[in-house]
Design an enzyme around this catalytic site. Structure first.
Site, PDB file in Angstrom:
ATOM      1  CB  CYS A   2     -30.097  39.395 -34.056  1.00 25.30           C
ATOM      2  SG  CYS A   2     -31.382  40.595 -33.352  1.00 25.30           S
ATOM      3  CD1 TRP A  72     -37.289  37.987 -36.301  1.00 27.27           C
ATOM      4  CD2 TRP A  72     -37.322  38.227 -33.976  1.00 27.27           C
ATOM      5  NE1 TRP A  72     -38.432  37.668 -35.666  1.00 27.27           N
ATOM      6  CE2 TRP A  72     -38.460  37.674 -34.381  1.00 27.27           C
ATOM      7  CE3 TRP A  72     -37.120  38.658 -32.450  1.00 27.27           C
ATOM      8  CZ2 TRP A  72     -39.369  37.521 -33.677  1.00 27.27           C
ATOM      9  CZ3 TRP A  72     -38.316  38.357 -31.786  1.00 27.27           C
ATOM     10  CH2 TRP A  72     -39.417  37.579 -32.322  1.00 27.27           C
ATOM     11  CG  ASN A  97     -28.641  37.479 -30.965  1.00 28.35           C
ATOM     12  OD1 ASN A  97     -29.879  37.878 -30.843  1.00 28.35           O
ATOM     13  ND2 ASN A  97     -28.183  36.116 -31.089  1.00 28.35           N
ATOM     14  CD  GLU A 480     -44.596  20.015 -35.178  1.00 27.81           C
ATOM     15  OE1 GLU A 480     -44.821  20.564 -34.028  1.00 27.81           O
ATOM     16  OE2 GLU A 480     -43.840  20.183 -35.753  1.00 27.81           O
ATOM     17  CD  GLU A 487     -43.708  26.780 -37.562  1.00 29.76           C
ATOM     18  OE1 GLU A 487     -43.431  25.639 -37.719  1.00 29.76           O
ATOM     19  OE2 GLU A 487     -43.178  27.823 -37.191  1.00 29.76           O
TER      20      GLU A 487
END
Ligand code: M6R
Length: 607
Positions: A2, A72, A97, A480, A487
């Site tokens: 948020c 969020w 938040n 990574e 993602e």
């Protein structure tokens, strides 16, 4: 996670709130909203789309006091009714938040007292609680009383319909800063939201409550005492958060890496030798006492820690363990007070990393060092020692320049610890410093692979899975690379140390499974070559980023991308870059939202 913006001014604050929310979009969100106080009424606009939609919906809204939010979802699905601000009895509006852990019991209590809930959020209890303590003119006291009843993490901003002259903000466990203007004042989750209006910033501390008005502010600490906090002048500038010539922030940030590394290494590269003082005044005293190192971090930052473990054990000869912060914080572990606890975090606000740091301290490990990209962040403030990465703001959710600068900082830590332990000759130190100075130029050469990688990305567009391989210090680089691909392109990707393939994952290999490998010319090269043959023999398609002198040649099923010369210990910093570019171009081909991938947030400020 948020994002919060609050403003009080003599002008209409709606454009300031909207612009601020747009600057916070990178944190990740699923809905947005704002409230302005107008003629003793709360005017609220909310939307489940982008902030641009909220902007359209609020085109006719005006007011000189307002609070705004990007949400969020944690409690309750993303929907307009769950979007903030939440309002109690048309009187009190709150944006929040964080997570209120005791919200269920508070909700039951408030319901019994006649309060009606219109959302599934934990935040709505804050609005009702404040309302339950509110009488005209006591917004500050009412907020303080409500905060005392909350268990959990929060950054909040609160307005009351009857009071167009004041708003209250507070933080505990979630970030919030105060922007000081000329006859106008603001709050926001991070500075990028306020660059449009001021560069003067006060970083609120844990438990602070601030009473904000047009021409001033009053900060009260956790105990309710009025306190002074220093005003900082932000070094951020608007350019650093502008996209410029790039299509996406991720692309911009990948290409900023040579400069980000040069900035991070600036002070040491100009010096003849490394001193503990670069980590803070107390490093001289602390480093000689250290018996081991414990690295705590999440996600990409954790991968940086995993690379550092190889360096610290090999070069500095110090035992090092790396733990996922969200696991460590709840694990019963054996604490050694002579352990240096190193937290790594781009944002410095990651809830799990912060909690892991506090868990380590609570168990008697007082030697703490933060490697972080945000000065004045909670992790920096709560650590004895620190090294700031100077990557500049990272907006893309997928971490890129933060990672490579973290690696540079961790290499410096390795060298300084090695020196303290007499594991580094002066000649070796000079060689390493020379390699560090060369790093930005070497990275520039890797970036020149972009067109080749763009072409290569076409091979991945229709794939559903991918394997990433690496060995030794490059295994975390494979991790990574896999994280980046999953993602932002949503392709399922896993990473393995190449030697581990035949113990299970080799069963997955067929012509539909692209296998990406980094192949530095290091001591494990010949072992890696054998592992690649195992893949090739099973019909797998190999895509290998190989150093110039590895003599691996393109052949049927084996595609080579030529990297520059081997960079020795610093090789992981170069080898991750083509994997970042690969993920970027695959995501582009697939048409995903590169900078704001679904379900993810940039700053993970809740557990
Ligand atoms: O701000 P931090 O470095 O503490 O964030 C930790 C992770 O959330 C972060 O690295 C995350 O894994 C990245 N989005 C991955 O690209």
């Amino acid at each position: 996670m948020c994002g919060i913006v609050g403003a009080i001014a003599k002008r209409n604050v709606v454009p300031i709130l909207i612009n601020g929310l747009m600057r916070l979009e990178y944190r990740g969100y699923d809905s947005a909203g704002l409230v302005v106080v107008q003629s003793e009424q709360l005017e609220r606009v909310r939307s489940t789309g982008r902030v641009a939609e909220l902007e359209q919906k609020s085109a006719n809204t005006q007011g000189s006091l307002g609070i705004a939010h990007t949400r969020w979802a944690t409690h309750g699905i993303p929907s307009e009714r769950n979007a903030h601000p939440h309002i109690s009895n048309n009187q009190i509006a709150v944006v929040h938040n964080g997570i209120i852990e005791n919200y269920e019991e508070l909700r039951t209590e408030l319901t019994a007292r006649g309060y009606k809930f219109n959302s599934d959020t934990d935040t709505e209890v804050i609005a009702h609680l404040i309302h339950s303590h509110y009488q005209k003119g006591n917004l500050l006291t009412a907020t303080q009383k409500a905060l005392a009843q909350l268990i959990g993490a929060y950054a909040i901003a609160v307005v009351a319909a009857e009071n167009p002259q004041q708003f209250i903000a507070a933080r505990k466990g979630s970030p919030l800063l105060l922007g000081v203007g000329n006859g106008e004042n603001f709050v926001a989750s991070d500075m990028s939201a306020l660059l449009q209006v001021t560069k003067k910033v006060i970083y609120l501390e844990e438990g602070d409550v601030v009473d904000v008005s047009l021409d001033g502010y009053r900060i009260l600490n956790e105990k309710g005492h009025e306190v002074e906090r220093p005003i900082h002048i932000s070094e951020l500038n608007n350019d650093s958060v502008e996209l410029g010539q790039y299509k996406h922030y991720m692309q911009k940030e990948i290409f900023e890496q040579p400069q980000a590394l040069a900035n991070t290494l600036e002070s040491v590269c100009n010096s003849q030798s490394l001193v503990p003082g670069i980590f803070g005044a107390e490093a001289n005293k602390i480093f000689p006492q250290i018996e081991s190192i414990l690295i705590l971090a999440c996600g990409t930052s954790n991968h940086a820690g995993q690379v550092a473990k190889y360096w610290l054990e090999e070069i500095a000869g110090v035992p090092c363990s790396v733990e996922i912060a969200s696991e460590y914080r709840y694990r019963v572990s054996v604490a050694n007070p002579k352990t240096l606890v190193v937290t790594i975090s781009q944002s410095g606000e990651t809830a799990d990393t912060l909690a892991a740091l506090n868990h380590a301290k609570a168990s008697g490990q007082e030697f703490t060092l933060a490697i972080c990209n945000v000065p004045e962040s909670a992790i920096i403030r709560q650590s004895k020692l620190r090294l700031l990465t100077r990557a500049g703001p990272e907006i893309g959710v997928a971490s890129t320049k933060a990672f490579t600068t973290q690696l540079a900082a961790l290499f410096l830590l390795t060298l300084v610890i090695a020196k303290t332990r007499n594991k580094l000759t002066e000649e070796q130190e000079q060689t390493h410093l020379h390699e560090l100075r060369h790093l930005p130029a070497a990275l520039q050469k890797v970036l020149a692979l972009e067109p080749e990688i763009e072409k290569l990305s076409e091979q991945f567009t229709h794939k559903h899975h991918a394997l990433f391989l690496g060995r030794g210090v490059h295994y975390p680089i494979a991790l990574e690379g896999a994280l980046k691909l999953k993602e932002i392109s949503y392709i399922h990707a896993e990473a393995y140390p190449a030697g581990e393939l035949k113990h299970g994952p080799l069963a997955l290999v067929d012509e539909d499974m692209p296998v990406v490998s980094v192949a530095p010319n290091d001591a494990l090269l010949e072992k890696l070559k054998s592992n690649l043959q195992e893949v090739k023999a099973r019909g797998g398609q190999l895509y290998v980023f190989a150093d110039a002198d590895t003599h691996i040649k393109t052949s049927e099923g084996l595609h080579i991308m030529q990297m520059p010369e081997h960079a020795g210990y610093l090789s992981p910093i170069l080898h991750v870059v083509p994997l970042q570019l690969l993920a970027y171009y695959v995501a582009l081909q697939k048409g995903t939202d590169v900078d704001k991938p679904r379900n993810l947030a940039k700053s993970v400020t809740v557990e």
